[in-house]
Design a protein around this motif. Structure first.
Motif, PDB file in Angstrom:
ATOM      1  N   LEU A  58       0.807  -1.215   0.000  1.00 13.92           N
ATOM      2  CA  LEU A  58       0.000   0.000   0.000  1.00 13.92           C
ATOM      3  C   LEU A  58       0.841   1.267   0.000  1.00 13.92           C
ATOM      4  O   LEU A  58       0.516   2.235  -0.695  1.00 13.92           O
ATOM      5  CB  LEU A  58      -0.943   0.012   1.205  1.00 13.92           C
ATOM      6  CG  LEU A  58      -2.093  -0.984   1.165  1.00 13.92           C
ATOM      7  CD1 LEU A  58      -2.872  -0.948   2.475  1.00 13.92           C
ATOM      8  CD2 LEU A  58      -3.023  -0.684   0.004  1.00 13.92           C
ATOM      9  N   PHE A  59       1.901   1.290   0.789  1.00 11.84           N
ATOM     10  CA  PHE A  59       2.664   2.521   0.958  1.00 11.84           C
ATOM     11  C   PHE A  59       3.986   2.550   0.197  1.00 11.84           C
ATOM     12  O   PHE A  59       4.550   3.609  -0.007  1.00 11.84           O
ATOM     13  CB  PHE A  59       2.923   2.768   2.454  1.00 11.84           C
ATOM     14  CG  PHE A  59       1.669   3.050   3.218  1.00 11.84           C
ATOM     15  CD1 PHE A  59       1.053   4.279   3.125  1.00 11.84           C
ATOM     16  CD2 PHE A  59       1.103   2.075   4.015  1.00 11.84           C
ATOM     17  CE1 PHE A  59      -0.109   4.542   3.829  1.00 11.84           C
ATOM     18  CE2 PHE A  59      -0.062   2.325   4.718  1.00 11.84           C
ATOM     19  CZ  PHE A  59      -0.669   3.558   4.611  1.00 11.84           C
ATOM     20  N   GLY A  60       4.526   1.430  -0.164  1.00 14.46           N
ATOM     21  CA  GLY A  60       5.789   1.390  -0.876  1.00 14.46           C
ATOM     22  C   GLY A  60       6.979   1.414   0.066  1.00 14.46           C
ATOM     23  O   GLY A  60       6.877   1.849   1.216  1.00 14.46           O
ATOM     24  N   ALA A  61       8.120   0.940  -0.429  1.00 14.04           N
ATOM     25  CA  ALA A  61       9.317   0.801   0.402  1.00 14.04           C
ATOM     26  C   ALA A  61       9.895   2.162   0.802  1.00 14.04           C
ATOM     27  O   ALA A  61      10.503   2.291   1.858  1.00 14.04           O
ATOM     28  CB  ALA A  61      10.362  -0.021  -0.329  1.00 14.04           C
ATOM     29  N   LYS A  62       9.730   3.173  -0.040  1.00 15.65           N
ATOM     30  CA  LYS A  62      10.310   4.484   0.256  1.00 15.65           C
ATOM     31  C   LYS A  62       9.565   5.191   1.384  1.00 15.65           C
ATOM     32  O   LYS A  62      10.173   5.940   2.140  1.00 15.65           O
ATOM     33  CB  LYS A  62      10.281   5.364  -0.997  1.00 15.65           C
ATOM     34  CG  LYS A  62      11.234   4.912  -2.070  1.00 15.65           C
ATOM     35  CD  LYS A  62      11.209   5.845  -3.249  1.00 15.65           C
ATOM     36  CE  LYS A  62      12.174   5.371  -4.314  1.00 15.65           C
ATOM     37  NZ  LYS A  62      12.165   6.255  -5.479  1.00 15.65           N
ATOM     38  N   ARG A  63       8.277   4.958   1.501  1.00 17.34           N
ATOM     39  CA  ARG A  63       7.490   5.680   2.496  1.00 17.34           C
ATOM     40  C   ARG A  63       7.397   4.945   3.829  1.00 17.34           C
ATOM     41  O   ARG A  63       6.957   5.521   4.811  1.00 17.34           O
ATOM     42  CB  ARG A  63       6.080   5.911   1.960  1.00 17.34           C
ATOM     43  CG  ARG A  63       6.108   6.842   0.771  1.00 17.34           C
ATOM     44  CD  ARG A  63       4.977   7.773   0.632  1.00 17.34           C
ATOM     45  NE  ARG A  63       4.442   8.301   1.852  1.00 17.34           N
ATOM     46  CZ  ARG A  63       3.179   8.621   2.008  1.00 17.34           C
ATOM     47  NH1 ARG A  63       2.330   8.459   1.023  1.00 17.34           N
ATOM     48  NH2 ARG A  63       2.740   9.123   3.137  1.00 17.34           N
ATOM     49  N   LEU A  64       7.796   3.683   3.894  1.00 16.97           N
ATOM     50  CA  LEU A  64       7.665   2.922   5.141  1.00 16.97           C
ATOM     51  C   LEU A  64       8.451   3.521   6.304  1.00 16.97           C
ATOM     52  O   LEU A  64       7.888   3.669   7.395  1.00 16.97           O
ATOM     53  CB  LEU A  64       8.065   1.463   4.932  1.00 16.97           C
ATOM     54  CG  LEU A  64       6.972   0.553   4.393  1.00 16.97           C
ATOM     55  CD1 LEU A  64       7.476  -0.879   4.307  1.00 16.97           C
ATOM     56  CD2 LEU A  64       5.736   0.606   5.233  1.00 16.97           C
ATOM     57  N   PRO A  65       9.723   3.874   6.140  1.00 16.81           N
ATOM     58  CA  PRO A  65      10.441   4.465   7.281  1.00 16.81           C
ATOM     59  C   PRO A  65       9.788   5.758   7.772  1.00 16.81           C
ATOM     60  O   PRO A  65       9.669   5.995   8.969  1.00 16.81           O
ATOM     61  CB  PRO A  65      11.844   4.731   6.740  1.00 16.81           C
ATOM     62  CG  PRO A  65      11.993   3.818   5.591  1.00 16.81           C
ATOM     63  CD  PRO A  65      10.625   3.654   5.019  1.00 16.81           C
ATOM     64  N   GLU A  66       9.343   6.566   6.830  1.00 16.51           N
ATOM     65  CA  GLU A  66       8.674   7.811   7.178  1.00 16.51           C
ATOM     66  C   GLU A  66       7.360   7.528   7.910  1.00 16.51           C
ATOM     67  O   GLU A  66       7.023   8.193   8.894  1.00 16.51           O
ATOM     68  CB  GLU A  66       8.393   8.576   5.882  1.00 16.51           C
ATOM     69  CG  GLU A  66       7.780   9.928   6.051  1.00 16.51           C
ATOM     70  CD  GLU A  66       7.548  10.577   4.691  1.00 16.51           C
ATOM     71  OE1 GLU A  66       6.433  11.102   4.504  1.00 16.51           O
ATOM     72  OE2 GLU A  66       8.465  10.559   3.853  1.00 16.51           O
ATOM     73  N   LEU A  67       6.626   6.530   7.463  1.00 14.72           N
ATOM     74  CA  LEU A  67       5.362   6.160   8.080  1.00 14.72           C
ATOM     75  C   LEU A  67       5.570   5.670   9.506  1.00 14.72           C
ATOM     76  O   LEU A  67       4.879   6.104  10.437  1.00 14.72           O
ATOM     77  CB  LEU A  67       4.682   5.071   7.239  1.00 14.72           C
ATOM     78  CG  LEU A  67       3.371   4.523   7.760  1.00 14.72           C
ATOM     79  CD1 LEU A  67       2.276   5.567   7.634  1.00 14.72           C
ATOM     80  CD2 LEU A  67       2.986   3.273   6.996  1.00 14.72           C
ATOM     81  N   PHE A  68       6.547   4.789   9.705  1.00 13.14           N
ATOM     82  CA  PHE A  68       6.791   4.249  11.041  1.00 13.14           C
ATOM     83  C   PHE A  68       7.380   5.309  11.981  1.00 13.14           C
ATOM     84  O   PHE A  68       7.131   5.281  13.182  1.00 13.14           O
ATOM     85  CB  PHE A  68       7.686   3.014  10.981  1.00 13.14           C
ATOM     86  CG  PHE A  68       6.964   1.804  10.446  1.00 13.14           C
ATOM     87  CD1 PHE A  68       5.829   1.325  11.067  1.00 13.14           C
ATOM     88  CD2 PHE A  68       7.426   1.153   9.320  1.00 13.14           C
ATOM     89  CE1 PHE A  68       5.154   0.216  10.587  1.00 13.14           C
ATOM     90  CE2 PHE A  68       6.763   0.040   8.828  1.00 13.14           C
ATOM     91  CZ  PHE A  68       5.621  -0.428   9.458  1.00 13.14           C
TER      92      PHE A  68
END
Length: 92
Positions: free
Chosen positions: A25-35
């Motif tokens: 859903l969010f992609g690998a690039k946005r995961l660190p930012e999301l968490f």
């Protein structure tokens, strides 16, 4: 019955499946930012709850204040209106 009872039944495969769905859903690039933002919001929530708990504890430890005695209320003064002054002058 607890509304979070289903969390006890989550095992490794279910957690992996949830992680993969979030990754899609969010992609690998946005995961660190999301968490990172998720961690900040958890920290803020814990800070706010601890402040509220501290305020409640302090309020419970304080001695209740005694009400201060108040002066007896004076009878309200009757104010004569301007019209009554005119009528008195007319009568005189």
């Amino acid at each position: 019955m607890s509304s979070l009872a289903f969390i006890q039944n989550i095992n490794g495969p279910e957690i992996l499946l949830i992680f993969l769905i979030v990754l899609l859903l969010f992609g690998a690039k946005r995961l660190p930012e999301l968490f990172k933002s998720f961690g900040k919001s958890i920290r803020e929530f814990k800070k706010a709850t601890s402040e509220i708990e501290e305020d409640v504890r302090n309020a419970m430890e304080e001695e209740p204040r005694k009400p201060e005695p108040t002066a007896p209320a004076a009878a309200p003064k009757q104010v004569e209106s301007a019209n009554s002054d005119e009528t008195k002058a007319d009568k005189a």
